[in-house]
Design a protein around this motif. Structure first.
Motif: not given
Length: 199
Positions: A147, A153, A161-165, A192-196
């Motif tokens: 990640n 984080h 984090d609101r968004e991780i890659r 690829d951006a992923r939203r947790l």
């Protein structure tokens, strides 16, 4: 060794004596064979002197001390007394975990889902352009995922984090043979951006 109030680990520096670093300054973590209670980890950290040095950290210092469970004292300026912080910080951490918040989390690529994790699952940390590449061994499936997260984080428990890659790659079991590949992947633009969804 870990100070919960400053969020820093204390290590020896050959050039400057004693130094204090955040968890995000760690570069590699490796559990040493032998002792299991507590387990001992060899870490390599980026020192403020400009070099990287090795150090040893116990499992308790790595996973539990950042939650304030180390029994340290602080000076209460209202009462002018030294008071323990472990019970208050421990209760606060327990309430947050019971509410579904975890001190650290990551996205497991092989399972395609966010997972709670502790620093003892970290394998490699690589700084980038203000972000941090984090290789984590998933405690559930035992596979390695990478990640890209903020320093907070990693350094601040319960900061997610609101968004991780996420590096879209399934790494072979031999982690040491893939380190060069991992570093090259971090420098590429294949994230690829992923939203947790942390609720």
């Amino acid at each position: 060794m870990y100070d919960a109030l400053t969020g820093r680990y204390t290590f020896a520096c050959p050039a400057g004596g004693e130094t204090r670093v955040a968890l995000s300054a760690f570069r590699t973590l490796e559990r040493l064979p032998g002792a299991a209670h507590p387990a001992v980890y060899r870490i390599r950290f980026a020192c403020p002197c400009g070099d990287e040095h090795d150090g040893l950290v116990s499992h308790d210092e790595l996973d539990w001390a950042p939650l304030g469970l180390d029994g340290r004292l602080f000076l209460n300026l209202m009462t002018s007394r030294l008071e323990p912080v472990a019970s208050e910080l421990g209760d606060l951490a327990a309430l947050r975990i019971e509410a579904g918040e975890w001190p650290w989390s990551f996205f497991c690529y092989p399972e395609e889902r966010p997972r709670p994790v502790f620093p003892s699952s970290f394998s490699l940390l690589a700084p980038g352009d203000g972000s941090l590449g984090l290789a984590v061994r998933c405690p559930a499936c035992r596979r390695l995922s990478v990640n890209v997260v903020s320093h907070e984080h990693v350094d601040v428990p319960f900061h997610n984090d609101r968004e991780i890659r996420v590096v879209e790659h399934v790494f072979p079991e031999d982690v040491h043979a893939t380190l060069a590949e991992f570093r090259a992947e971090l420098l590429s633009a294949t994230f690829d951006a992923r939203r947790l969804a942390l609720e």
